[in-house]
Enzyme design. Sequence first.
Site, PDB file in Angstrom:
ATOM      1  N   CYS A 217       0.845  -1.194   0.000  1.00 36.05           N
ATOM      2  CA  CYS A 217       0.000   0.000   0.000  1.00 36.05           C
ATOM      3  C   CYS A 217       0.883   1.249   0.000  1.00 36.05           C
ATOM      4  O   CYS A 217       0.592   2.221  -0.689  1.00 36.05           O
ATOM      5  CB  CYS A 217      -0.900   0.024   1.234  1.00 36.05           C
ATOM      6  SG  CYS A 217      -1.913  -1.447   1.440  1.00 36.05           S
TER       7      CYS A 217
ATOM      8  N   CYS B  63      12.570 -14.465  -0.799  1.00 38.61           N
ATOM      9  CA  CYS B  63      11.175 -14.175  -0.424  1.00 38.61           C
ATOM     10  C   CYS B  63      10.970 -14.211   1.090  1.00 38.61           C
ATOM     11  O   CYS B  63      11.204 -15.214   1.748  1.00 38.61           O
ATOM     12  CB  CYS B  63      10.254 -15.153  -1.164  1.00 38.61           C
ATOM     13  SG  CYS B  63       8.802 -15.712  -0.284  1.00 38.61           S
TER      14      CYS B  63
ATOM     15  N   CYS C 289       8.438 -16.662   2.563  1.00 39.54           N
ATOM     16  CA  CYS C 289       8.950 -18.035   2.566  1.00 39.54           C
ATOM     17  C   CYS C 289       9.805 -18.271   3.802  1.00 39.54           C
ATOM     18  O   CYS C 289       9.724 -19.316   4.443  1.00 39.54           O
ATOM     19  CB  CYS C 289       9.789 -18.300   1.317  1.00 39.54           C
ATOM     20  SG  CYS C 289       8.935 -17.929  -0.235  1.00 39.54           S
TER      21      CYS C 289
END
Length: 506
Positions: free
Chosen positions: A53, A385, A388
């Site tokens: 955002c 990531c 992850c």
Amino acid sequence: MHTVYNFALGLLAAAAVATASDVEQLKKDNFEEYVKANDIVLAEFFAPWCGHCKALAPEYEEAATSLKEKDIKLVKVDCTEESDLCQQFGVEGYPTLKVFRGLDNVSPYKGQRKAAAITSYMIKQSLPSVSLLTSETLEDFKKADKVVVVAYIDATDKASNETFGKVADKLRDTFPFGASNDAALAEVEGVKVPAIVVYKEFDEGKTVFTDKFDVEAIEKFTKIAATPLIGEVGPETYADYMAAGIPLAYIFAETAEERKELSDAIKPIAEAQRGVINFATIDAKAFGGHAPNLNLKADKFPAFAIQETVKNQKFPYDQDKEITHDSIKAFVDDFVSGAVEPSIKSEPIPETQEGPVTVIVAKNYNDIVLDEAKDVLVEFYAPWCGHCKALAPKYEELAGLYAKSEFKDQVVIAKVDATANDVPDEIQGFPTIKLYPAGAKDKAVTYSGSRTIEDLIKFIAENGKYKASVVEETAEEEVSAAEAATEAPTETAEEAAKETDEHDEL
Ligand SMILES: *[C@@H]1O[C@H](CO)[C@@H](O)[C@H](O)[C@H]1NC(C)=O
């Protein structure tokens, strides 16, 4: 004292002017009224803590300002304050963007989260799916976007009108569609009705369709005509190329001059393969990191590779060879005739499996994942990531539970680094978790629940052949509201790049 106070007020006012926004923040008590009062509104449902955002915010502001004069409104709703409102519109993750045409016609925003993309998408949304054109409006309409599609139809030709309308409804998010029944105008444009003209800012400027009107044929024609002969791969175009349904040939080069030079050499090949293979240059300075995804080395440019986008196969061109018209033509011809084998990237097969989580690489993928005797849960991850990494300890624990259980020979918990190994699956974001049930390997199920051990066990028990359920040892950990609200987000390389600034991937 008084002076200081006034001075402070003055500063506050100046600050308010500096941050004046064209994005209005709405609340439960004014949202419905606002949406009803405006023909078209784009609403962003966000949470203040959400990274994506924050990345969107300046782009959204910029789009709002450029759309202001077109009377297209951009608003935002803080879901941590307005949870009822967000629930009412089915907001499940942040940010969620929706297009409102009143309260009854709400559709998801399907564009990219960039100012230019938002602006262009919303302009298209604000037009009827087909605009009726006249000799007065045609020229302006041609300039409405990089590519516009115009049908010239006889006023009595209901069938052609209807067919064209169907295509427009389908592709309205991608192109502006117009139509005219002015025979004189068709003549000026050099076409005989019924005909369709794709006007574009690049290549030959326009392409004409004169075949029989048929939804599929028009759709295909439009997509091909709208794709530049040699385009450019970048964050804004990559998704379209991947969704085009035909292979993409990449021309990697570090400078604009070199890209132009190579494009000129390769242009006749692209022309001959139009509609069969897309061709595009890619800035190797900015996006060289994409080269390994095509099994090219990332330190030797210029380079050339073809990607089969449907089966996700890679055909890198030998980087030690020169890129010339003749060498690339021979390579492309061989590719088209099926004479080039796809290249498969794999880490070496691990000599021993160390932990409870089975490590998969491309070379042992079929042996492990497609083992018909076992329910195999696979996590497709990327080393960079963050989601992850957060999952890793829980995933280990999950694997440990199954390894100790009566199901140890029936259930495999596995992971694969999908950036270092070519896998047959199209992986959109990381992590992606899939279960390949024993005896039904073609019916893999993708996991979409929250990433807790309990829910993963439930998923394996519900979707696997062996209904294998194990008992979690530790107490269920508490999921914070923030975590629950993000709905198990995944990351794409592009998003990760934005967050970490370490990568420049597509
Ligand atoms: C197509 O049909 C619609 C609905 O009947 C009509 O309003 C429109 O003018 C027609 N378009 C053309 C180009 O004749």
